[in-house]
Enzyme design. Structure first.
Site, PDB file in Angstrom:
ATOM      1  CB  SER A   1     -51.824  -6.593  78.033  1.00 21.66           C
ATOM      2  OG  SER A   1     -51.156  -5.862  77.036  1.00 21.66           O
ATOM      3  N   GLY A  60     -48.024  -9.914  76.618  1.00 16.49           N
ATOM      4  CA  GLY A  60     -48.984 -10.710  77.364  1.00 16.49           C
ATOM      5  C   GLY A  60     -48.473 -11.258  78.671  1.00 16.49           C
ATOM      6  CD  GLU A  68     -43.714  -7.511  69.701  1.00 18.39           C
ATOM      7  OE1 GLU A  68     -44.713  -6.824  70.036  1.00 18.39           O
ATOM      8  OE2 GLU A  68     -43.419  -7.761  68.519  1.00 18.39           O
ATOM      9  NE  ARG A  85     -49.501  -4.994  81.095  1.00 16.91           N
ATOM     10  CZ  ARG A  85     -50.367  -4.006  81.338  1.00 16.91           C
ATOM     11  NH1 ARG A  85     -50.508  -3.540  82.562  1.00 16.91           N
ATOM     12  NH2 ARG A  85     -51.081  -3.481  80.369  1.00 16.91           N
ATOM     13  CB  ALA A 103     -82.847  10.821 111.052  1.00 20.54           C
ATOM     14  CB  CYS A 126     -60.823  21.962  89.636  1.00 21.68           C
ATOM     15  SG  CYS A 126     -59.731  23.082  90.526  1.00 21.68           S
ATOM     16  CG  ASP A 127     -62.366  16.091  86.602  1.00 23.45           C
ATOM     17  OD1 ASP A 127     -63.055  15.117  86.963  1.00 23.45           O
ATOM     18  OD2 ASP A 127     -62.330  16.504  85.431  1.00 23.45           O
ATOM     19  CE1 TYR A 162     -48.457   0.319  76.989  1.00 21.22           C
ATOM     20  CE2 TYR A 162     -48.586  -1.135  78.882  1.00 21.22           C
ATOM     21  CZ  TYR A 162     -48.448  -0.962  77.527  1.00 21.22           C
ATOM     22  OH  TYR A 162     -48.289  -2.034  76.707  1.00 21.22           O
TER      23      TYR A 162
END
Length: 731
Positions: free
Chosen positions: A303, A340, A389, A392, A455, A542-543, A581
């Site tokens: 690709s 591609g 083919e 994208r 500091a 939460c990650d 995708y």
């Protein structure tokens, strides 16, 4: 330095102060990108054209996206052929979709995927036109007919549109698994009878039998061998079913595409047959009396091929193999150059970037046609049908992810008064007190590197004291304020804010989290205003990985505007070029399901568009089912719990409110879209999310899918007849 005068310990006689100018002299916030940092100057003039340049819209967005005179992102659905009155304002789409039905909207909530079938049609026609032109220019003796790899976006309506829009020029589909083959077979029943159905991927007996059945059903199906062992299955099953197959092989080329997207290319790639294996296939087919079935050669460099030189190199190698197969007696007729064809995610047209390419559609097609013609003419071989083919490159532009920034935060240490400073100094241990004295002296002398060192040391000593129970939390807050003051004064504090967005990165932008893929992300409105802040985006999960802190152009933050939530106005951002995708790969991390989806087509109404299809995002119940839970049984359990723990009339109300939450989306909803502040006394079915200000609440009234479909149908029937007084529905 008057702002630091209070830092001096009264017991230290102050030395003569140095000139203050160097201390307060301006320094760039990010010397690496002065063009972006110029946006922080709120007093300089600004315009939509400057925003377009700042966010590189004319680079990655051409010819489908631009910034209009109102400061909003406009869609040009027909590319270069779009007339001014046909442009679609993205902000108007947001308002139409999110406004309640009582105001003529659809009542959906963000995040939102906007699909634009007109762009999809334009991409297909542009690709076909580019190859048709190259065929004519190079006097090529055959034609081009492409296939769309459904793995890029298996959504029913996307695949059906590809078949419908490509039917006139025999555009087909490519499948890589049994479910993909089933959907491709079904969709191609309404397509051109000459359209190719290319079967890639690893295959078992059931897959091959299904592909043979496709030929029985009159579909132009080609079984491409990915492994040598698949040939025996094809021969045996075709004899058993009395179906003559069309066979292709995927060749492992020596030509290799470097980088992440080329990892499947080269001799050690994951897929395909070596030249030795291809020769064995030829011999075995000849022995079986089926060499005439061998008609297609397939290869895939990878690709996002960055240059046409690399492309031409691989095509020439494959064309040589094709000509040799003709010499060996195979009835070759098609060369499938695989995917591609890249797109320019950052607008730089660079040949050394994984998110850019240095060519356009016309140059890509010309390189392919020229290379195949050159090799075939030298070998006196008839020019084959050219198949590609491209995935994208076809679907990326037609899908936009829209979401809202709901709040922003930046580290803000507490202000420190002279009294608070004295309170802190009196509580310091001897070593910390010495650090403080050294810090104050260095500040007066203008030794800023020394300031930072003392500091940091002072702060760490105070943390250690706090851990040992020798310092109160008020003292710890005071030292934070003191150190923050010094950092701001010498311009080393981090100016980047965190913008919290109503989104799940894992669900909607999984390629960023998984492989570091960058997509253009920009505000879709207020672009007539100068962005005065820089920010990273943090999602609802939460990650710690649920954030976007890398952007096109090598930036670690994004120029953004101040939020205007107190006026009831939302701040909307869009991620572009994500049509391939992302929807298929996205998961349900934290049980955030997919966003709402609408299809928008250009029409001749006053707003230039109509919503032709609308689907709400997955509800809480939907995503729970994906993990094996049964919402009905869960609700019954909670109802019984309410009977045990809640008394009187509130019993039914609590159970009802909890139960209706299963029908709501997992994402946040602005208060302006549901019009509720006091959820317990309003008498409406809502559950508060709660942040202490009543800013968010979640609509949990059950809204049937048919209602959305009806609203979408009404919008389509009415063309662009929306009223001009649409209002924002998200706070």
């Amino acid at each position: 330095m008057p702002s630091l005068a209070f830092c001096l310990d009264p017991s230290i006689p102050p030395p003569p102060p140095p000139p203050p100018a160097p201390f307060f002299s301006p320094s760039p916030i990010s010397p690496r990108t002065p063009s972006l940092d110029a946006t922080m100057d709120v007093h300089s003039p600004w315009s939509p054209a400057l925003s377009s340049s700042l966010y590189r819209v004319d680079g990655w967005g051409a010819p489908y996206f631009s910034v209009n005179s109102s400061g909003s992102v406009s869609v040009r659905p027909h590319g270069m052929s779009t007339l001014p009155h046909q442009e679609i304002d993205l902000l108007k789409i947001v308002k139409k979709v999110t406004d309640p039905e009582s105001m003529g909207g659809l009542g959906l909530q963000l995040p939102l995927v906007v699909r634009l079938p007109d762009i999809l049609r334009n991409r297909l026609e542009s690709l076909q036109s580019a190859f048709d032109h190259a065929v004519e220019v190079y006097d090529y003796g055959s034609h081009y007919q492409g296939v769309f790899p459904v793995k890029c976006n298996q959504d029913r309506f996307v695949v059906e549109d590809v078949v419908k829009f490509g039917s006139s020029f025999r555009f087909g589909l490519e499948a890589g698994s049994k479910p993909e083959l089933l959907l491709a077979m079904s969709c191609l029943c309404k397509g051109s009878p000459d359209a190719l159905l290319v079967c890639n991927g690893f295959k078992d007996a059931e897959y091959i039998s299904l592909a043979l059945m496709a030929r029985k059903l009159g579909l132009n199906c080609v079984i491409v061998l990915e492994q040598e062992e698949e040939l025996d299955l094809v021969i045996n099953l075709s004899r058993r079913l009395s179906i003559r197959p069309v066979i292709g092989v995927r060749a492992k080329l020596r030509t290799k595409h470097s980088g992440h997207f080329g990892s499947t290319s080269g001799e050690k790639g994951k897929f395909g047959l070596t030249t030795t294996q291809i020769l064995r296939v030829v011999r075995e087919l000849e022995l079986a009396g089926m060499l005439d079935c061998f008609q297609l050669l397939h290869f895939h460099i990878g690709s996002q091929i960055p240059t046409t030189d690399l492309l031409a190199d691989g095509v020439c190698e494959a064309a040589q193999i094709y000509c040799e197969l003709v010499r060996l007696g195979a009835h070759m007729g098609i060369i499938d150059i695989g995917g591609g064809l890249g797109i320019d995610y950052d607008g730089t047209k660079s040949s050394d970037s994984e998110i850019s390419v240095s060519y356009n559609l016309e140059e890509y097609a010309a390189a392919v046609v020229r290379a195949i013609r050159y090799v075939c003419d030298r070998k006196a071989v008839r020019h084959p049908v050219i198949c590609s083919e491209s995935g994208r490159a076809i679907v990326s532009h037609h899908s936009i992810l829209l979401f809202e920034a709901v709040s922003s935060s930046v580290y803000d240490a507490p202000a420190l008064s002279s009294l608070g400073l004295q309170y802190l100094v009196n509580s310091l241990c001897e070593d910390a007190h010495a650090d403080y004295r050294n810090l104050a002296s260095a500040a007066v002398r203008g030794e800023y590197e020394t300031c930072l060192m003392f500091a940091d040391r002072l702060k760490q000593r105070c943390i250690d004291q706090f851990k040992e129970g020798m310092l109160a939390i008020e003292h710890l807050a005071a030292v934070d304020g003191l150190c923050d003051l010094f950092s701001k004064a010498i311009r080393v504090s981090d100016p980047v804010r965190t913008y919290h967005v109503n989104l799940s990165i894992f669900t909607s932008i999984p390629d960023f989290w998984g492989i570091g893929q960058l997509f253009p992300i920009i505000p879709i409105h207020r672009l007539e205003q100068k962005p005065t802040a820089r920010g990273i985006l943090s999602d609802l999960t939460c990650d710690s990985d649920g954030k976007i802190d890398k952007f096109i152009g090598g930036e670690s933050s994004l120029p953004l505007h101040e939020l205007d939530g107190h006026n009831g106005n939302g701040y909307y951002l869009g991620m572009f070029l994500g049509g391939a995708y992302e929807e298929a790969i996205g998961g349900v991390h934290n049980l955030f399901g997919g966003p709402s989806v609408v299809s928008v087509s250009q029409c001749d109404g006053p707003h230039s568009f109509a919503v032709t299809r609308a689907m709400p995002g997955l509800s809480c119940g939907d995503v729970l089912r994906t993990m094996g839970h049964e919402p009905e049984m869960m609700m019954e359990t909670l109802r019984q719990r309410a009977e045990e723990y809640v008394c009187g009339q509130n019993q039914g109300a609590v159970a009802s409110r909890v139960g209706r939450s299963f029908s709501s989306m997992p994402y946040l909803t602005g208060t302006s879209s549901c019009g509720l502040i006091n959820v317990m006394t309003s008498g409406m079915n809502v559950i508060g999310i709660g942040n202490g200000k009543g800013y968010y609440c979640c609509q949990v009234e059950e809204e049937e899918e048919e209602g959305y479909a009806a609203a979408a149908g009404a919008a389509a029937a009415g063309g662009g007849g929306e009223e001009e007084h649409w209002s924002y529905c998200c706070a």
